[in-house]
Write a protein that holds these residues in place. Structure first.
Motif, PDB file in Angstrom:
ATOM      1  N   ALA A 103       0.868  -1.277  -0.035  1.00 11.07           N
ATOM      2  CA  ALA A 103       0.007  -0.001   0.006  1.00 11.07           C
ATOM      3  C   ALA A 103       0.920   1.402  -0.037  1.00 11.07           C
ATOM      4  CB  ALA A 103      -0.948  -0.069   1.361  1.00 11.07           C
ATOM      5  N   THR A 104       2.136   1.317   0.907  1.00  7.41           N
ATOM      6  CA  THR A 104       2.943   2.318   0.896  1.00  7.41           C
ATOM      7  C   THR A 104       3.546   2.557  -0.549  1.00  7.41           C
ATOM      8  OG1 THR A 104       3.390   2.039   3.244  1.00  7.41           O
ATOM      9  CG2 THR A 104       4.959   3.273   2.099  1.00  7.41           C
ATOM     10  N   LYS A 105       3.932   1.672  -1.120  1.00  3.91           N
ATOM     11  CA  LYS A 105       4.558   1.763  -2.347  1.00  3.91           C
ATOM     12  C   LYS A 105       3.578   2.084  -3.468  1.00  3.91           C
ATOM     13  CE  LYS A 105       8.720  -0.014  -1.738  1.00  3.91           C
ATOM     14  NZ  LYS A 105       9.979   0.864  -2.392  1.00  3.91           N
ATOM     15  N   ALA A 106       2.070   1.691  -3.387  1.00  8.00           N
ATOM     16  CA  ALA A 106       1.279   2.193  -4.372  1.00  8.00           C
ATOM     17  C   ALA A 106       1.013   3.801  -4.199  1.00  8.00           C
ATOM     18  CB  ALA A 106       0.095   1.310  -4.096  1.00  8.00           C
ATOM     19  N   VAL A 107       1.180   4.101  -2.866  1.00  8.77           N
ATOM     20  CA  VAL A 107       0.955   5.401  -2.891  1.00  8.77           C
ATOM     21  C   VAL A 107       1.966   6.385  -3.446  1.00  8.77           C
ATOM     22  CG1 VAL A 107       0.888   7.496  -0.990  1.00  8.77           C
ATOM     23  CG2 VAL A 107      -0.709   5.357  -0.861  1.00  8.77           C
ATOM     24  N   GLU A 108       3.170   5.581  -3.233  1.00 10.72           N
ATOM     25  CA  GLU A 108       4.489   6.476  -3.627  1.00 10.72           C
ATOM     26  C   GLU A 108       4.310   6.402  -5.237  1.00 10.72           C
ATOM     27  OE1 GLU A 108       7.833   4.563  -2.252  1.00 10.72           O
ATOM     28  OE2 GLU A 108       7.461   4.804  -0.185  1.00 10.72           O
ATOM     29  N   LEU A 109       4.035   5.279  -5.626  1.00 10.70           N
ATOM     30  CA  LEU A 109       3.915   5.288  -7.162  1.00 10.70           C
ATOM     31  C   LEU A 109       2.739   6.175  -7.814  1.00 10.70           C
ATOM     32  CD1 LEU A 109       4.430   1.444  -7.788  1.00 10.70           C
ATOM     33  CD2 LEU A 109       6.054   3.093  -8.461  1.00 10.70           C
ATOM     34  N   GLU A 110       1.840   6.410  -7.265  1.00 13.04           N
ATOM     35  CA  GLU A 110       0.612   7.107  -7.464  1.00 13.04           C
ATOM     36  C   GLU A 110       1.286   8.783  -7.492  1.00 13.04           C
ATOM     37  OE1 GLU A 110      -2.819   6.478  -5.399  1.00 13.04           O
ATOM     38  OE2 GLU A 110      -3.246   4.704  -6.086  1.00 13.04           O
ATOM     39  N   GLY A 111       2.018   8.856  -6.561  1.00 15.33           N
ATOM     40  CA  GLY A 111       2.663  10.488  -6.535  1.00 15.33           C
ATOM     41  C   GLY A 111       3.701  10.440  -7.618  1.00 15.33           C
ATOM     42  N   LYS A 112       4.307   9.388  -7.659  1.00 17.56           N
ATOM     43  CA  LYS A 112       5.427   9.631  -8.882  1.00 17.56           C
ATOM     44  C   LYS A 112       4.923   9.564 -10.339  1.00 17.56           C
ATOM     45  CE  LYS A 112       9.380   7.497  -6.798  1.00 17.56           C
ATOM     46  NZ  LYS A 112      10.061   6.330  -6.706  1.00 17.56           N
ATOM     47  N   LEU A 113       3.539   8.753 -10.493  1.00 20.22           N
ATOM     48  CA  LEU A 113       2.820   8.852 -11.788  1.00 20.22           C
ATOM     49  C   LEU A 113       2.480  10.328 -11.944  1.00 20.22           C
ATOM     50  CD1 LEU A 113       1.737   7.559 -13.978  1.00 20.22           C
ATOM     51  CD2 LEU A 113      -0.123   6.817 -12.803  1.00 20.22           C
ATOM     52  N   SER A 114       1.699  10.939 -10.814  1.00 17.33           N
ATOM     53  CA  SER A 114       1.094  12.251 -10.886  1.00 17.33           C
ATOM     54  C   SER A 114       2.317  13.340 -11.391  1.00 17.33           C
ATOM     55  CB  SER A 114       0.595  12.752  -9.623  1.00 17.33           C
ATOM     56  OG  SER A 114       0.141  14.049  -9.544  1.00 17.33           O
ATOM     57  N   GLN A 115       3.518  13.092 -10.545  1.00 22.06           N
ATOM     58  CA  GLN A 115       4.552  13.958 -11.167  1.00 22.06           C
ATOM     59  C   GLN A 115       5.073  13.786 -12.641  1.00 22.06           C
ATOM     60  OE1 GLN A 115       7.654  12.681  -8.110  1.00 22.06           O
ATOM     61  NE2 GLN A 115       7.015  14.242  -6.537  1.00 22.06           N
ATOM     62  N   LEU A 116       4.950  12.590 -12.986  1.00 26.78           N
ATOM     63  CA  LEU A 116       5.460  12.137 -14.515  1.00 26.78           C
ATOM     64  C   LEU A 116       4.244  12.852 -15.428  1.00 26.78           C
ATOM     65  CD1 LEU A 116       6.683   8.720 -14.709  1.00 26.78           C
ATOM     66  CD2 LEU A 116       7.802  10.698 -15.064  1.00 26.78           C
ATOM     67  N   SER A 117       3.031  12.972 -14.960  1.00 25.24           N
ATOM     68  CA  SER A 117       2.100  13.361 -15.729  1.00 25.24           C
ATOM     69  C   SER A 117       2.164  15.006 -15.900  1.00 25.24           C
ATOM     70  CB  SER A 117       0.817  12.912 -15.167  1.00 25.24           C
ATOM     71  OG  SER A 117      -0.309  13.578 -15.749  1.00 25.24           O
ATOM     72  N   GLU A 118       2.533  15.581 -14.901  1.00 21.97           N
ATOM     73  CA  GLU A 118       2.689  16.835 -14.656  1.00 21.97           C
ATOM     74  C   GLU A 118       3.767  17.566 -15.515  1.00 21.97           C
ATOM     75  OE1 GLU A 118       0.584  19.450 -13.535  1.00 21.97           O
ATOM     76  OE2 GLU A 118      -0.590  18.034 -13.377  1.00 21.97           O
ATOM     77  N   ARG A 119       4.859  16.490 -15.431  1.00 28.48           N
ATOM     78  CA  ARG A 119       6.114  16.971 -16.174  1.00 28.48           C
ATOM     79  C   ARG A 119       5.859  16.636 -17.625  1.00 28.48           C
ATOM     80  NH1 ARG A 119      10.203  19.703 -17.203  1.00 28.48           N
ATOM     81  NH2 ARG A 119      12.000  18.612 -18.188  1.00 28.48           N
ATOM     82  N   GLU A 120       5.094  15.618 -18.027  1.00 25.69           N
ATOM     83  CA  GLU A 120       4.857  15.299 -19.570  1.00 25.69           C
ATOM     84  C   GLU A 120       3.970  16.725 -19.898  1.00 25.69           C
ATOM     85  OE1 GLU A 120       2.881  11.928 -22.192  1.00 25.69           O
ATOM     86  OE2 GLU A 120       2.115  12.378 -20.324  1.00 25.69           O
ATOM     87  N   LYS A 121       2.907  17.039 -19.280  1.00 31.14           N
ATOM     88  CA  LYS A 121       2.270  18.173 -19.735  1.00 31.14           C
ATOM     89  C   LYS A 121       3.198  19.420 -19.949  1.00 31.14           C
ATOM     90  CE  LYS A 121      -2.085  16.801 -17.542  1.00 31.14           C
ATOM     91  NZ  LYS A 121      -2.941  17.156 -16.444  1.00 31.14           N
ATOM     92  N   SER A 122       4.130  19.604 -18.901  1.00 30.50           N
ATOM     93  CA  SER A 122       4.968  21.046 -19.043  1.00 30.50           C
ATOM     94  C   SER A 122       5.810  20.668 -20.204  1.00 30.50           C
ATOM     95  CB  SER A 122       5.835  20.732 -17.811  1.00 30.50           C
ATOM     96  OG  SER A 122       6.809  21.786 -17.889  1.00 30.50           O
ATOM     97  N   LEU A 123       6.370  19.395 -20.460  1.00 34.27           N
ATOM     98  CA  LEU A 123       7.330  19.242 -21.699  1.00 34.27           C
ATOM     99  C   LEU A 123       6.444  19.620 -22.925  1.00 34.27           C
ATOM    100  CD1 LEU A 123       9.221  16.344 -20.659  1.00 34.27           C
ATOM    101  CD2 LEU A 123       9.972  18.397 -21.112  1.00 34.27           C
ATOM    102  N   GLU A 124       5.034  19.208 -22.814  1.00 33.14           N
ATOM    103  CA  GLU A 124       4.234  19.347 -24.298  1.00 33.14           C
ATOM    104  C   GLU A 124       4.123  20.956 -24.250  1.00 33.14           C
ATOM    105  OE1 GLU A 124       1.954  18.899 -27.523  1.00 33.14           O
ATOM    106  OE2 GLU A 124       3.371  17.495 -26.702  1.00 33.14           O
ATOM    107  N   ARG A 125       3.850  21.689 -23.368  1.00 30.42           N
ATOM    108  CA  ARG A 125       3.721  22.952 -23.178  1.00 30.42           C
ATOM    109  C   ARG A 125       5.150  23.719 -23.845  1.00 30.42           C
ATOM    110  NH1 ARG A 125       0.944  22.398 -18.579  1.00 30.42           N
ATOM    111  NH2 ARG A 125       2.642  23.093 -17.368  1.00 30.42           N
ATOM    112  N   GLU A 126       6.321  23.092 -23.482  1.00 27.86           N
ATOM    113  CA  GLU A 126       7.450  23.740 -23.953  1.00 27.86           C
ATOM    114  C   GLU A 126       7.486  23.269 -25.349  1.00 27.86           C
ATOM    115  OE1 GLU A 126      10.711  22.894 -21.321  1.00 27.86           O
ATOM    116  OE2 GLU A 126       9.555  22.970 -19.783  1.00 27.86           O
ATOM    117  N   ARG A 127       7.362  22.203 -25.819  1.00 26.71           N
ATOM    118  CA  ARG A 127       7.399  21.719 -27.161  1.00 26.71           C
ATOM    119  C   ARG A 127       6.829  22.532 -28.063  1.00 26.71           C
ATOM    120  NH1 ARG A 127       5.286  18.428 -31.413  1.00 26.71           N
ATOM    121  NH2 ARG A 127       3.122  18.170 -30.247  1.00 26.71           N
TER     122      ARG A 127
END
Length: 116
Positions: free
Chosen positions: A22-46
């Motif tokens: 459960a702890t790992k799942a929460v960590e992974l969800e946080g990392k997924l959220s960060q990756l999603s935000e980074r992907e959106k940021s990179l798309e805006r930069e592109r």
């Protein structure tokens, strides 16, 4: 009795594993959220980069056209004619580009600047 103790021990082990998962799942969800935000940021930069690239391409095209237009205008104002080995502008002979020495400064200035 022994079986109950063994089952309790295994249940505790399983609960610890479940908590860890459960702890790992929460960590992974946080990392997924960060990756999603980074992907959106990179798309805006592109998109911004593509817009700048298009603007630069358009400016380069306009600049090339303007240079061509200016060269045509210069050729009309100062027509360069080839007369044997030498060139002339408006019938004023130009010295070879490599050496101006030995030529009248006034004539060279007049040919290069159309100062009469």
């Amino acid at each position: 009795d022994r079986l109950a103790i063994s089952l309790r021990s295994e249940n505790k082990g399983l609960e610890k594993i479940r908590d860890d998962v459960a702890t790992k799942a929460v960590e992974l969800e946080g990392k997924l959220s960060q990756l999603s935000e980074r992907e959106k940021s990179l798309e805006r930069e592109r998109q911004a980069h593509l817009a700048k690239k298009k603007t630069l391409f358009d400016m380069k095209k306009r600049l090339t056209f303007r240079r061509s237009d200016l060269l045509c205008q210069l050729n009309e104002i100062f027509p360069i004619a080839q007369a044997g080995e030498h060139c002339s502008i408006l019938n004023i002979q130009l010295p070879p580009a490599e050496k101006y020495s030995g030529f009248d400064d006034v004539k060279v200035g007049a040919a290069l600047g159309y100062v009469v």
